[in-house]
Enzyme design. Structure first.
Site, PDB file in Angstrom:
ATOM      1  N   TYR A 122     -10.738 -89.526  37.441  1.00  7.79           N
ATOM      2  CA  TYR A 122     -10.034 -90.129  36.309  1.00  7.79           C
ATOM      3  C   TYR A 122      -8.552 -90.203  36.640  1.00  7.79           C
ATOM      4  O   TYR A 122      -7.939 -89.180  36.990  1.00  7.79           O
ATOM      5  CB  TYR A 122     -10.277 -89.261  35.075  1.00  7.79           C
ATOM      6  N   PRO A 127       3.607 -90.194  38.512  1.00  4.66           N
ATOM      7  CA  PRO A 127       4.772 -89.348  38.801  1.00  4.66           C
ATOM      8  C   PRO A 127       5.808 -89.366  37.679  1.00  4.66           C
ATOM      9  O   PRO A 127       6.479 -88.364  37.430  1.00  4.66           O
ATOM     10  CB  PRO A 127       5.330 -89.951  40.092  1.00  4.66           C
ATOM     11  N   PHE A 155      -1.439 -86.158  40.633  1.00  4.46           N
ATOM     12  CA  PHE A 155      -2.231 -84.983  40.239  1.00  4.46           C
ATOM     13  C   PHE A 155      -3.702 -85.355  39.997  1.00  4.46           C
ATOM     14  O   PHE A 155      -4.327 -84.834  39.066  1.00  4.46           O
ATOM     15  CB  PHE A 155      -1.659 -84.323  38.973  1.00  4.46           C
ATOM     16  N   ARG A 266     -14.129 -46.873  37.447  1.00  2.00           N
ATOM     17  CA  ARG A 266     -12.854 -46.337  37.922  1.00  2.00           C
ATOM     18  C   ARG A 266     -12.555 -44.999  37.241  1.00  2.00           C
ATOM     19  O   ARG A 266     -12.565 -44.898  36.014  1.00  2.00           O
ATOM     20  CB  ARG A 266     -11.741 -47.339  37.638  1.00  2.00           C
ATOM     21  N   PHE A 276     -10.477 -43.907  27.776  1.00  2.00           N
ATOM     22  CA  PHE A 276      -9.138 -43.785  27.201  1.00  2.00           C
ATOM     23  C   PHE A 276      -8.981 -44.767  26.042  1.00  2.00           C
ATOM     24  O   PHE A 276      -9.301 -45.953  26.167  1.00  2.00           O
ATOM     25  CB  PHE A 276      -8.070 -44.042  28.266  1.00  2.00           C
ATOM     26  N   GLN A 277      -8.493 -44.276  24.931  1.00  2.00           N
ATOM     27  CA  GLN A 277      -8.437 -45.092  23.724  1.00  2.00           C
ATOM     28  C   GLN A 277      -7.550 -46.327  23.908  1.00  2.00           C
ATOM     29  O   GLN A 277      -7.865 -47.414  23.398  1.00  2.00           O
ATOM     30  CB  GLN A 277      -7.932 -44.265  22.545  1.00  2.00           C
ATOM     31  N   GLY A 338      -5.590 -52.907  37.712  1.00  4.69           N
ATOM     32  CA  GLY A 338      -4.462 -52.336  38.440  1.00  4.69           C
ATOM     33  C   GLY A 338      -4.201 -53.086  39.732  1.00  4.69           C
ATOM     34  O   GLY A 338      -4.351 -54.305  39.798  1.00  4.69           O
ATOM     35  N   GLU A 362      -5.030 -82.280  30.561  1.00  3.05           N
ATOM     36  CA  GLU A 362      -5.686 -82.924  29.410  1.00  3.05           C
ATOM     37  C   GLU A 362      -4.772 -82.908  28.176  1.00  3.05           C
ATOM     38  O   GLU A 362      -5.227 -82.854  27.041  1.00  3.05           O
ATOM     39  CB  GLU A 362      -7.032 -82.253  29.069  1.00  3.05           C
ATOM     40  N   ARG A 374       1.592 -83.606  13.565  1.00  2.20           N
ATOM     41  CA  ARG A 374       1.663 -84.980  13.042  1.00  2.20           C
ATOM     42  C   ARG A 374       0.517 -85.257  12.086  1.00  2.20           C
ATOM     43  O   ARG A 374       0.695 -85.928  11.060  1.00  2.20           O
ATOM     44  CB  ARG A 374       1.637 -85.966  14.210  1.00  2.20           C
TER      45      ARG A 374
END
Length: 380
Positions: A122, A127, A155, A266, A276-277, A338, A362, A374
């Site tokens: 498409y 440019p 593109f 991990r 861990f909370q 991490g 798009e 609008r």
């Protein structure tokens, strides 16, 4: 009001997901490094009806709805957002030909499109005209045989790779009413391509400028009516925005799934980090955002299927909400990993890179907000 998928829709999602996991996911990093997608993949996708998702069954397509399509592209993107999104562009072209083409045009183009014997790209952006698409300058002048095209598109996913280019060109005066849609085949005299772009993400997709220098095409390659191309393009982009959002959603879901698995494995400070909370709260927020995005996306797709007057607004809203949420979730998934998230072996950094462009193409998310505002103001 029923939010559940039908048995057929569940089967569509499962089929696309299985295809992606078998035929795309194991090769995604290899294709990214190579900068291309093997063309042998496409007939395999076409065998499942994924080459002409919106095309009527009379012309070899699957005749699926826009909602069905969001399921397909969400599922495929869980394997690789770049590959799934490339297929969505091909299908957008198919939908436009099926909707606006003459019977002769449909018979000429759609069987090969649905079989994916030919891959379609498409061409709208230039440019000097991205968000201001109606300012495009690529011109088509009438000749004895048809049209002569001059200009450059930028593109373009599949530039130099695809077999047919659905191209928006200027045949009349300035502004949207002077734009027509035309189909240009690879190998046409005067058609050439720029060097491949070196991109942040979507690296498996070959992307290049498409250049027309006295490129001659037959009159029969005009799609629909002369001067109606811009309206065709904008209507096509409503569905395209849903597909890009669905692909972002699928990529983000894959990133969340990877983060959830990593967090259970991990160990830190004597226990798995999912205990861990603080991390549990982050995972919960990620799940909430994706579930909300999924419901919003499917509502917008339903409105487009129903030809609701506010469907365009909802497509724009879904595109903004889903792509922003998806990128944030993928980025959070990388953070949960991490330092390992920064490594290519874990796959999450690729998703982050791939999903960034979904907020741009798009129609940028800023342009989506303009469309929404609008329609809000105009509807008062």
């Amino acid at each position: 009001m029923d939010f559940a998928l039908s048995e057929e829709q569940t089967a569509i999602f499962d089929m696309a997901h299985a295809f992606g996991q078998e035929h795309i996911a194991p090769f995604a990093r290899t294709w990214e490094a190579a900068g291309t997608i093997p063309k042998e993949l496409w007939p395999k996708a076409a065998e499942l009806g994924l080459g002409g998702i919106y095309v009527s069954e009379d012309h070899g397509g699957s005749g699926l709805s826009r909602l069905d399509a969001t399921l397909v592209f969400e599922a495929l993107a869980m394997a690789c957002p770049a590959v799934g999104s490339f297929l969505s562009i091909h299908n957008m072209c198919g939908g436009m030909i099926d909707t606006y083409g003459s019977e002769e045009a449909k018979a000429h183009w759609l069987p090969a499109l649905c079989r994916m014997d030919k891959v379609f790209s498409y061409c709208l952006t230039e440019p000097g005209s991205g968000s201001d698409a109606a300012a495009l300058r690529t011109r088509a002048e009438r000749s004895n045989e048809g049209f002569v095209l001059n200009g450059t598109k930028a593109f373009i996913s599949g530039g130099g790779y695809s077999d047919v280019y659905l191209t928006m060109v200027r045949t009349g005066d300035d502004g949207p009413k002077g734009i027509s849609a035309m189909l240009v085949e690879s190998g046409s005299a005067g058609l050439s391509f720029g060097a491949l772009e070196d991109k942040m993400g979507w690296r498996a997709q070959p992307t290049a400028q498409v250049q027309f220098d006295d490129c001659r095409i037959p009159a029969s390659h005009l799609l629909g009516e002369e001067g109606r191309g811009f309206s065709y393009a904008m209507a096509g982009l409503d569905g395209g925005r849903l597909n890009i959002a669905a692909s972002a959603l699928g990529g983000a879901q894959a990133a969340l799934d990877a983060a959830l698995a990593y967090a259970s494995e991990r160990k830190a400070f004597g226990k798995s980090i999912d205990q861990f909370q603080a991390l549990q709260f982050k995972l919960a927020d990620m799940e909430v955002r994706l579930q909300a995005a999924r419901v919003f996306l499917r509502q917008a797709a339903w409105k487009l299927d129903q030809k609701s007057p506010d469907a365009g607004k909802y497509c724009a809203m879904a595109k903004v909400f889903v792509t922003d949420a998806a990128f944030d979730v993928a980025n959070d998934a990388l953070q949960i990993h991490g330092g390992y998230g920064y490594l290519a072996d874990y796959g999450v950094e690729k998703i982050v890179r791939d999903l960034r462009v979904h907020q741009i193409l798009e129609g940028t998310n800023e342009i989506m907000r303009m469309i929404i505002a609008r329609q809000m103001i105009g509807g008062r």
